[in-house]
Design an enzyme around this catalytic site. Structure first.
Site, short mmCIF file in Angstrom:
data_model
loop_
_atom_site.label_atom_id
_atom_site.label_comp_id
_atom_site.label_asym_id
_atom_site.label_seq_id
_atom_site.Cartn_x
_atom_site.Cartn_y
_atom_site.Cartn_z
N LYS A 140 0.83 -1.21 0.00
CA LYS A 140 0.00 0.00 0.00
C LYS A 140 0.86 1.26 0.00
O LYS A 140 0.63 2.19 -0.78
CB LYS A 140 -0.95 0.02 1.20
CG LYS A 140 -1.90 1.21 1.19
CD LYS A 140 -2.72 1.30 2.45
CE LYS A 140 -1.93 2.01 3.53
NZ LYS A 140 -2.74 2.39 4.70
N ASP A 158 -6.58 0.37 1.05
CA ASP A 158 -6.55 0.19 2.50
C ASP A 158 -7.78 -0.61 2.92
O ASP A 158 -8.52 -1.12 2.06
CB ASP A 158 -6.48 1.54 3.22
CG ASP A 158 -7.68 2.43 2.94
OD1 ASP A 158 -8.68 1.96 2.33
OD2 ASP A 158 -7.65 3.61 3.33
#
Length: 199
Positions: A140, A158
């Site tokens: 991420k 996320d």
């Protein structure tokens, strides 16, 4: 410095809509001139990009508010990888104690800063492989940096993006990486650079 950061942040956001830039200083300068802000102080680009790596790495299991508060003081004390290494793990920890997992994150921040200095001449790594090799940097964080700094088509998935993508059927998959791949397939190209602002 704080004024320069605020101005630069506004310029950076404007670049997305004004120029097909790769995050280089030339793009920032042109955008600043177009916006009539070229006479105002601007922080060197690479300093901010490296700080972005640190800030996003600190954001895991922490709120935006807590990260913003902690990084404000942290970056005032150390705004380059060399200064972060010199600050050391104990003093970095003092600045980020309000963030979850702060002990481990302090260790990672110093280690990734040292690696950026030693292996990347103090500059933000250019590839996902190099980014994910940094301590505390996962998929991420690498996606955020690749999109924000280098303009690559990535979407940081996320917990919230993962959940909504599955619940709506937009990108029903089992891992964040697979959700990201599906989202990129269904996201119009012109939105790939700005999708982070739509969250």
């Amino acid at each position: 410095v704080e004024e320069g950061r605020a101005i630069y942040d506004n310029i950076r956001k404007a670049i997305v809509f004004i120029l097909p830039t790769n995050g280089g200083e030339a793009g920032v300068l042109v955008a600043a001139i177009l916006l009539g802000l070229h006479q105002l102080p601007i922080i060197p680009v690479q300093i901010l990009w490296v700080n972005l790596v640190v800030a996003v790495a600190l954001s895991a299991q922490a709120t935006d508010v807590s990260v913003n508060k902690a990084t404000k003081a942290l970056f005032e004390a150390a705004d380059t990888p060399a200064k972060m290494v010199a600050l050391g793990e104990k003093r970095v920890a003092q600045h980020i104690r309000t963030i979850g997992l702060w002990r481990n994150k302090a260790k990672n921040v110093v280690a990734l800063s040292r690696m950026i200095l030693d292996k990347h001449q103090g500059k933000t790594p250019r590839t996902r492989e190099d980014l994910e090799a940094l301590p505390g940097v996962g998929h991420k964080t690498a996606s955020v940096v690749l999109n924000e700094v280098y303009g690559e088509a990535t979407i940081a998935v996320d917990t919230h993006v993962f959940r909504v993508s599955n619940r709506t059927g937009l990108a029903p998959e089992t891992t964040p990486e697979k959700v990201e791949r599906l989202l990129l397939e269904v996201t119009p190209e012109f939105l790939e650079r700005v999708v982070r602002y739509l969250r």
